[in-house]
Design an enzyme around this catalytic site. Structure first.
Site, PDB file in Angstrom:
ATOM      1  N   LYS A  63       0.856  -1.184   0.000  1.00  0.00           N
ATOM      2  CA  LYS A  63       0.000   0.000   0.000  1.00  0.00           C
ATOM      3  C   LYS A  63       0.883   1.221   0.000  1.00  0.00           C
ATOM      4  O   LYS A  63       2.043   1.161   0.423  1.00  0.00           O
ATOM      5  CB  LYS A  63      -0.895   0.027   1.244  1.00  0.00           C
ATOM      6  CG  LYS A  63      -2.188   0.779   1.049  1.00  0.00           C
ATOM      7  CD  LYS A  63      -3.204  -0.037   0.261  1.00  0.00           C
ATOM      8  CE  LYS A  63      -4.497   0.680   0.047  1.00  0.00           C
ATOM      9  NZ  LYS A  63      -5.528  -0.212  -0.504  1.00  0.00           N
TER      10      LYS A  63
HETATM   11  P1  NAD Z   1     -12.993   7.445  -2.977  1.00  0.00           P
HETATM   12  O1  NAD Z   1     -12.027   8.507  -2.645  1.00  0.00           O
HETATM   13  O2  NAD Z   1     -13.398   7.245  -4.392  1.00  0.00           O
HETATM   14  O3  NAD Z   1     -14.341   7.652  -2.123  1.00  0.00           O
HETATM   15  C1  NAD Z   1     -14.380   7.789  -0.734  1.00  0.00           C
HETATM   16  C2  NAD Z   1     -15.769   8.304  -0.363  1.00  0.00           C
HETATM   17  O4  NAD Z   1     -15.904   8.295   1.056  1.00  0.00           O
HETATM   18  C3  NAD Z   1     -16.055   9.738  -0.815  1.00  0.00           C
HETATM   19  O5  NAD Z   1     -17.403   9.820  -1.261  1.00  0.00           O
HETATM   20  C4  NAD Z   1     -15.884  10.563   0.463  1.00  0.00           C
HETATM   21  O6  NAD Z   1     -16.674  11.740   0.467  1.00  0.00           O
HETATM   22  C5  NAD Z   1     -16.406   9.565   1.477  1.00  0.00           C
HETATM   23  N1  NAD Z   1     -15.951   9.827   2.826  1.00  0.00           N
HETATM   24  C6  NAD Z   1     -14.732  10.229   3.247  1.00  0.00           C
HETATM   25  N2  NAD Z   1     -14.730  10.368   4.581  1.00  0.00           N
HETATM   26  C7  NAD Z   1     -15.967  10.036   4.996  1.00  0.00           C
HETATM   27  C8  NAD Z   1     -16.600   9.967   6.260  1.00  0.00           C
HETATM   28  N3  NAD Z   1     -15.913  10.256   7.356  1.00  0.00           N
HETATM   29  N4  NAD Z   1     -17.883   9.569   6.296  1.00  0.00           N
HETATM   30  C9  NAD Z   1     -18.563   9.260   5.183  1.00  0.00           C
HETATM   31  N5  NAD Z   1     -18.027   9.292   3.967  1.00  0.00           N
HETATM   32  C10 NAD Z   1     -16.755   9.680   3.882  1.00  0.00           C
HETATM   33  O7  NAD Z   1     -12.406   6.089  -2.357  1.00  0.00           O
HETATM   34  P2  NAD Z   1     -12.719   4.585  -2.789  1.00  0.00           P
HETATM   35  O8  NAD Z   1     -11.702   4.173  -3.783  1.00  0.00           O
HETATM   36  O9  NAD Z   1     -14.172   4.432  -3.089  1.00  0.00           O
HETATM   37  O10 NAD Z   1     -12.346   3.814  -1.438  1.00  0.00           O
HETATM   38  C11 NAD Z   1     -13.258   3.702  -0.351  1.00  0.00           C
HETATM   39  C12 NAD Z   1     -12.844   2.541   0.541  1.00  0.00           C
HETATM   40  O11 NAD Z   1     -12.798   1.339  -0.224  1.00  0.00           O
HETATM   41  C13 NAD Z   1     -11.454   2.651   1.180  1.00  0.00           C
HETATM   42  O12 NAD Z   1     -11.472   2.018   2.432  1.00  0.00           O
HETATM   43  C14 NAD Z   1     -10.576   1.880   0.223  1.00  0.00           C
HETATM   44  O13 NAD Z   1      -9.381   1.419   0.830  1.00  0.00           O
HETATM   45  C15 NAD Z   1     -11.516   0.747  -0.115  1.00  0.00           C
HETATM   46  N6  NAD Z   1     -11.213   0.037  -1.358  1.00  0.00           N
HETATM   47  C16 NAD Z   1     -11.127   0.689  -2.549  1.00  0.00           C
HETATM   48  C17 NAD Z   1     -10.881  -0.023  -3.705  1.00  0.00           C
HETATM   49  C18 NAD Z   1     -10.870   0.613  -5.069  1.00  0.00           C
HETATM   50  O14 NAD Z   1     -10.786  -0.112  -6.055  1.00  0.00           O
HETATM   51  N7  NAD Z   1     -10.970   1.921  -5.203  1.00  0.00           N
HETATM   52  C19 NAD Z   1     -10.667  -1.408  -3.638  1.00  0.00           C
HETATM   53  C20 NAD Z   1     -10.771  -2.056  -2.408  1.00  0.00           C
HETATM   54  C21 NAD Z   1     -11.041  -1.313  -1.273  1.00  0.00           C
END
Ligand code: NAD
Length: 419
Positions: free
Chosen positions: A109
């Site tokens: 990461k």
């Molecule tokens: P992103 O940046 O696209 O979206 C994050 C979202 O969460 C945004 O809408 C933001 O406004 C919201 N957010 C931030 N803080 C918040 C809070 N305190 N309360 C409510 N909403 C809040 O990120 P993402 O890529 O969608 O990732 C989200 C999660 O999924 C993370 O934990 C990431 O590690 C995990 N994840 C992502 C992927 C991927 O392919 N992008 C894969 C596996 C896991």
């Protein structure tokens, strides 16, 4: 959003989950110690030229947790709260995630402490290119392949790919995944994590006898993972009744169209204010009665403080580490079924793997082929974890961890310790 109890750090959480899982395995002390620690960690402090001509120093990290199964794989996060401890935990979870769905990768990461929303497009490009150059000693198509995470997107991946390629003198598309399609990205990657969430949510409903048609869904976080999870579950006939982002949440018990909410967020910057919905807080959102709750924002959202008030029947963890170990036992006692992060959100890394394979052979697959392959892997992995949980009489998270640790430990034993 956090409650009054002392908050465990993400790496402490990851270790607690690990220590709990190894109770069900007969592993030698040395192997356990080996797997508890990240293999290597890099901290970089680097300069970035800002639009006003000034130079600002930023701090970033890249951590490789384990390389026993192959090159390392894991996203890059841009967020003001990034810490080395968090990156370490996320790298360790990536090792288990790849192992639980059978990918030939170890976990990694990366992250930079910054608020991407406060940087201009040019500043974001400058920051990304310099960070990519700084971590390039750990990155490469055969050694470590980054991908998007919170605060990063296909454009950021394109800059990383370009920076790495400029240094090499030729294009190296397989150095990152989650790239735009025009430079070797994979069809289906953008919504792959959400698709995996949808597939495992449907499997969980089937297992519990909850009809998917009309099942109520609540999604925390409306980014890459949250939006795709919401609209793909909507496509399956579910009723999405509440979603949120960092500015707050919206609720309508009659349901709404998640794609329309996404268009509204693109126009206004938030889901809050979407017509015919009540504005609620993120805390209230998590406690709404529903069939499926999808936390897809950040870590530490469901804690010992609010676990007793969660009313969902199923929690499908789109985010990494949204549930603390203390909350886990409370939810388990209350009979709430959890599809753990290392299984639920593995769709993203699975299609990243497809993207990497396509990039290495310069031969691209159709979206239909990709979605079919993803569905097969996600459903099979869900069934294997469920079976392990039944056989050993343990919860789904522990079962997923036990399976994953066993895969890595077996590879470690057969490879041996060098020299
Ligand atoms: P992103 O940046 O696209 O979206 C994050 C979202 O969460 C945004 O809408 C933001 O406004 C919201 N957010 C931030 N803080 C918040 C809070 N305190 N309360 C409510 N909403 C809040 O990120 P993402 O890529 O969608 O990732 C989200 C999660 O999924 C993370 O934990 C990431 O590690 C995990 N994840 C992502 C992927 C991927 O392919 N992008 C894969 C596996 C896991």
């Amino acid at each position: 959003m956090q409650g009054s109890t002392v908050q465990e750090s993400p790496y402490e959480m990851a270790l607690r989950q690990f220590d709990n899982a190894i109770k069900y395995l007969e592993l030698k002390r040395g192997i356990i110690e080996y797997l508890r620690y990240p293999k290597r960690e890099l901290t970089v402090n680097f300069p970035v030229r800002m639009d006003d001509g000034s130079v600002k120093i930023f701090t970033g990290y890249r951590v490789h947790h384990n390389t026993v199964l192959g090159p390392t794989k894991g996203g890059i996060r841009y967020h003001p709260d990034v810490t080395l401890d968090e990156v370490r935990a996320l790298a360790m979870w990536m090792t288990w995630k790849c192992a639980v769905v059978g990918l030939p990768y170890g976990g990694a990461k990366g992250g930079v402490i910054c608020d991407p929303k406060k940087l201009s497009f040019q500043e974001l490009e400058n920051l990304t290119r310099r960070y990519a150059a700084e971590i390039s000693l750990m990155m490469g198509p055969e050694s470590d392949i980054p991908a998007p995470d919170v605060g990063t997107n296909p454009q950021v991946m394109a800059w990383i790919m370009d920076t790495y390629s400029m240094h090499k003198g030729y294009s190296v598309p397989a150095v990152v995944t989650g790239k735009p399609i025009s430079i070797g990205g994979s069809l289906g990657r953008l919504e792959a994590t959400g698709r995996g969430v949808m597939i495992t949510a449907c499997e969980a409903c089937k297992h519990l006898g909850i009809p998917i048609e009309g099942a109520t869904v609540v999604v925390q976080g409306y980014g890459n993972v949250g939006t795709a999870s919401a609209y793909l579950l909507h496509d399956q006939g579910c009723k999405v009744i509440a979603v949120s982002d960092s500015k707050g949440g919206i609720y309508n018990p009659k349901g709404f169209d998640p794609r329309d909410v996404l268009s509204y967020k693109r126009e206004t910057g938030s889901v809050v204010g979407y017509p015919d919905t009540e504005t609620i807080t993120n805390e209230e959102l998590l406690e709404l009665p529903c069939d499926i709750l999808v936390p897809s924002a950040l870590e530490n959202q469901i804690t010992a403080d609010n676990a007793g008030r969660i009313q969902a029947k199923i929690i499908v963890e789109g985010a990494n580490g949204p549930t603390t170990p203390d909350a886990d036992s409370i939810l388990q006692d209350r009979g709430i079924f959890i599809v753990p992060d290392i299984l639920a959100n593995a769709g993203g890394v699975t299609v990243s793997y497809f993207e990497w394979v396509q990039g290495l052979q310069s031969f691209f697959w159709s979206e239909e082929e990709i979605n079919q392959k993803l569905e097969r892997i996600m459903s099979k992995s869900f069934k294997e974890v469920l079976e392990a949980s039944r056989l050993k009489g343990i919860d789904m998270r522990t079962a997923a961890m036990v399976r994953a640790i066993l895969v890595v430990a077996e590879a470690l034993v057969v490879r041996g310790i060098y020299p």
